[in-house]
Design a protein around this motif. Structure first.
Motif, PDB file in Angstrom:
ATOM      1  N   LEU A  51      26.864  41.461  33.628  1.00  0.00           N
ATOM      2  CA  LEU A  51      27.849  41.120  34.932  1.00  0.00           C
ATOM      3  C   LEU A  51      29.078  40.070  34.711  1.00  0.00           C
ATOM      4  O   LEU A  51      29.910  40.017  35.261  1.00  0.00           O
ATOM      5  N   ALA A  64      29.219  47.372  38.034  1.00  0.00           N
ATOM      6  CA  ALA A  64      30.153  46.641  37.557  1.00  0.00           C
ATOM      7  C   ALA A  64      31.360  46.826  38.599  1.00  0.00           C
ATOM      8  O   ALA A  64      32.184  46.107  38.937  1.00  0.00           O
ATOM      9  N   MET A 108      30.734  45.537  41.940  1.00  0.00           N
ATOM     10  CA  MET A 108      30.967  44.035  41.985  1.00  0.00           C
ATOM     11  C   MET A 108      32.691  43.745  42.130  1.00  0.00           C
ATOM     12  O   MET A 108      32.792  42.725  42.621  1.00  0.00           O
ATOM     13  N   ALA A 132      24.728  43.744  43.249  1.00  0.00           N
ATOM     14  CA  ALA A 132      24.104  44.036  41.851  1.00  0.00           C
ATOM     15  C   ALA A 132      22.563  44.139  41.921  1.00  0.00           C
ATOM     16  O   ALA A 132      22.000  45.066  41.633  1.00  0.00           O
ATOM     17  N   PRO A 137      33.190  42.498  32.936  1.00  0.00           N
ATOM     18  CA  PRO A 137      32.451  41.455  33.514  1.00  0.00           C
ATOM     19  C   PRO A 137      33.169  40.155  33.810  1.00  0.00           C
ATOM     20  O   PRO A 137      34.417  40.116  33.112  1.00  0.00           O
TER      21      PRO A 137
END
Length: 541
Positions: A84, A171, A174, A192, A285
């Motif tokens: 992440l 991903a 997020m 996550a 990320p």
């Protein structure tokens, strides 16, 4: 009565599957004796229930619980850090975190004991430097020490599955949560981590299976679990019924974990299909700087240091101190025995796996699949369970026909130990070969048959060249697993053919930890090979 041709084709597979599953299925026969023997079995079970069984149960339960919690926390945290977030050295951390897979847990136990025990270099230095007396550190050989060893030896199972799950699904979600204004801690805790729960559950199930199957760590630390109880009942008390009953209880626990692991894997597949992967490639990320970057570095480096670097350094210390005390000449013999058993088992396991996978390829009917699943029943079964299950039918046949000499054939030659290895590790080879077959379209088989190739010709001319990488991977994985296998090898190895794993255990048990360093480090070097290949495979995705 004329037997249908299909039965003739299935019979060899059924015999092969029966040979591989017999040591596991024989355990249940120990619960079904009749007459006087049946009364004796019930009496033994009641006696164990009143004496040792509660201790085995609670010790195994607490060991598994703390190892599961620790491995889940370390594996999940490291997987989240490298998946992440982005920070300098993240790519290197991705494969460094796999290094503890190369360390057998019992080797890690020997290394920490040598360094941290009362007479070890750390406590000796502390007493000399600060004028202290007595024990300055907690006892390494304890339940807490075993939990420490297992956590940092087995967390990569959770790390691998959690990393895959987060990379595929978390991903882009997020990123969506960030655009909606959610702070970082909420994105991690509420987006996550819930997505990774099935993967973490599957990884924890694998960790628990390895913990339950272990003999080297719990025996060396003097912890009374089901595994040590099985060996004590069989080798010390000479009570095959008690050993079989304990082995069956342990097998039931392993089967429960297998069911939980397969259920978690199904949830992972459902989550992957329901969430989708379209946005995963677009999301990047989050970049870390300053203190957060340093925290990510510390989080990733600590498990590598504790699970790989420190044990290797502890083992190298006695080697560097005095090379003359090391048994170099005998080391060649030990290594030769390990390599010979590993090579024989690897070749046989791959041959069996090819036969089973090819049978499913030709006839993917329920009967053939059931036979193949029967042959794979030894997957994740502890070595202690396999040993008891193998010796039980051998003992029955020996009592029935003593003139056959079957007991001597199994216990004094390589036949018995190779049989036990095949029961445990054929499933490893089969999984690799079947994954290779999954990448070969069935249209190639139809084209080959139209051109006149079938049977052996189809396997040798069409499948074999396409399965080369999968076969080599299967050979390597089985070879490495055999080199590190300890419980079955201790009981079934032929006379005067000690392996590296057995010698390392015996030397450590005799408090000759400096001499145990050489075979232990050799096992680590062998274990590095599949870890390197695994890291290359993950980077290529």
């Amino acid at each position: 009565m004329h037997t249908p041709p299909a039965a003739f084709r299935t019979l060899p597979l059924l015999l092969l599957a029966g040979l591989l599953s017999l040591p596991v299925l024989a355990l249940f026969g120990a619960w079904l004796p009749s007459g006087q023997e049946g009364a004796q079995a019930l009496a033994i079970l009641r006696e164990m229930a009143a004496t040792v069984l509660p201790g085995y149960f609670w010790t195994t339960l607490w060991l598994g619980l703390w190892v599961a919690l620790g491995a889940a926390a370390v594996g999940m945290a490291t997987a989240a850090a490298v998946t992440l977030f982005d920070f300098p050295g993240r790519r290197q951390m991705e494969w460094l975190l796999l290094l503890p897979l190369a360390m057998p847990a019992y080797v890690t136990a020997y290394a920490y004991t040598d360094f941290l025990q009362f007479s070890g270099p750390l406590q000796v230095w502390l007493r000399a430097s600060f004028g202290l007396e007595g024990r300055l550190l907690p006892e390494v050989r304890s339940l807490g020490g075993a939990v420490w060893v297992f956590i940092f030896a087995l967390y990569p199972y959770v790390y691998l599955l959690a990393r895959t799950a987060l990379g595929e699904r978390a991903a882009h979600l997020m990123e969506a949560a960030r655009l909606m204004g959610a702070p970082l801690h909420r994105r991690v805790l509420q987006v996550a981590l819930p997505l990774a729960r099935p993967a973490v559950a599957a990884g924890v199930a694998l960790v628990l299976m390895e913990t339950l199957a272990d003999f080297g760590v719990v025996s060396y630390f003097g912890i009374q679990t089901f595994t040590t109880g099985i060996y004590k009942a069989w080798l010390s008390m000479d009570d095959r019924i008690a050993a079989a009953q304990l082995a069956t209880i342990l097998l039931a626990l392993v089967l429960l974990l297998l069911w939980l692991e397969s259920r978690a894997q199904r949830r992972m597949r459902f989550a992957a299909s329901s969430v989708g992967r379209a946005g995963a490639a677009e999301a990047q990320p989050q970049q870390l700087t300053g203190g957060r970057c340093a925290a990510a570095w510390a989080l990733c480096l600590l498990p590598v240091l504790l699970g790989f670097v420190a044990p290797v350094a502890f083992m190298l210390r006695p080697l560097a101190a005095d090379w003359s005390v090391l048994p170099w000449e005998r080391f060649v013999q030990w290594a030769g025995s390990s390599v010979r058993l590993g090579a024989i088992t690897a070749v046989l396991a791959v041959a069996v796996a090819l036969a089973l996978a090819y049978a499913v390829r030709r006839r993917p009917d329920p009967a053939t699949r059931a036979v193949v699943r029967l042959a794979s029943i030894g997957y994740a079964v502890p070595g202690a369970v396999v040993v008891v299950g193998l010796l039980l039918p051998v003992g029955w046949l020996q009592a029935w026909r003593p003139d056959w000499g079957l007991g001597a054939l199994v216990t004094t030659t390589a036949a018995g130990i190779v049989w036990a290895y095949l029961v445990r590790f054929c499933a490893v080879a089969l999984q690799s070969v079947q994954s290779g077959y999954a990448r070969i379209p069935t249209s190639l088989d139809d084209s080959a048959r139209m051109l006149g190739s079938s049977g052996w010709g189809l396997l040798s001319r069409v499948h074999a060249p396409l399965l080369k990488r999968s076969v080599l991977a299967a050979l390597l994985l089985v070879f490495v697993d055999v080199m590190k296998e300890l419980p079955a090898t201790i009981v079934l190895r032929p006379f005067n053919s000690d392996t590296l794993a057995v010698v390392a255990y015996q030397l450590a048990r005799d408090e000759r930890l400096g001499e145990a360093a050489l075979p232990s480090l050799a096992l680590v070097a062998v274990g590095l090979v599949p870890v390197i290949l695994l890291s290359r495979t993950l980077r290529a995705r």
